[in-house]
Design a protein around this motif. Sequence first.
Motif: not given
Length: 435
Positions: A391-395, A397-403, A405-412
């Motif tokens: 499953e391809t999932i990447v942060p 630009a807004t995610d990076l700017a605000n710290g 981590d949607p990848v870890m969130s999806r894994a959890a």
Amino acid sequence: MKSLALFTIVLLLALPASPQRLDSLDRERAQVMLENVASDVRKYYYDPKLHGVDWDARVKEATENIAKATSWDAAILDIAAALETLGDSHTLFFPSGDPIREDYGWQFQLVGNHCYVTHVRPKSDPEARGLKPGDEVLTINGFTPTREGLNKMEYVLKMLLPQSSLRVELRDPSGKIRPVDVKARVRQARQVTEFDDLTGRDRWGLRLEGEDQRRLMRAQYKDLGHGLMILKLPAFSVTDLDAQEMIGKAHKHSALILDLRGNEGGAESGLQDLLSSVFEIDVKIADRVGRETTKPVVAKSSHRNAFTGKLIVLVDSGSASAAELFARVVQLEKRGTVLGDRTSGRVMEAKYYDHRTGLNPIFFYGTLVADADLVMADGKSLEHVGVIPDETIVPTATDLANGRDPVMSRAAEMTGVTLTPSEAGKLFPYEWPKN
């Protein structure tokens, strides 16, 4: 888009620097370096046919180029560019270390097909000039970062010809494009009183760097309860006992998230030990295709109590070598799920050969030579290909700017645990090397 040839990248990235003039003695030293590097390839390169490259002709061309070179930097580039023609990720020239060290003060990375600023060192020139995580890097000295060329660019900037300043064109998350000139923090190395016999480097400095590297590369854990443990592994420097301890912590949980993002690999033994801790049977990693023989590389079950719970592996464009092999074995054996971004595709085995030339000063340098390709159980090599996540999932630009981590969130989420992207982004704060 600019050519991806090493010469072109160097011309774009390194021309602003003031080159060191090349006298007859230095020219002779450069020729000796080339001869030794060329000999290393002839003796140890895994493909005796050298991918069809006429190596003698290529070395002759480099010799002629060095004879006409007007600077030391140009001569160094001629040696590195000769190795580039072999076309693999693990055959590289490592020139003598410069007593002047550059700390660029910011990190960038390919996320999907875009390059973003990911971290900015506090109180650095990049911070003062407004660089922020989430800024898209459009060009660096006119070079467009791509998946095919980024590793070469980093090799130039960090190892081959470090620069004191760079012109960067950025696009912030709002879409505004701006050019920025950023200066590296340049520092003179401490006066050396005791040399390491192998590398010629400052022995005390090596010790301090080693301690800092161990700090940065240490495994970190988070126990989230609800049956979930997260293990962040920055490098495969683990021993069998390390693997037992790390995976032993996971036994009281029903799910394990193994974060291999940014993991550039490490020892084959570390890969074998960690794989054997999550498989109850022997598992083949790959066939090691060397110069003369092909041998299977196997992670053997030690009949210990392997972790058998749910396994999720996180990867990104910075995951390389052993990290890529681990993720692909998990996929091929259907042992777990791989999430994140396509990996870097730098998967070879290699050995470093050190050399020295001259008397005063002594030039220490070396060649990293790929001595084996690794062919997976599906009959394919990961070199230049990488691992495509399940499953391809990447942060963004807004995610990076605000710290976030949607990848870890999806894994959890896949383990039944609620962890917001903002909470996930705070689990493992980024750590800078010490000054």
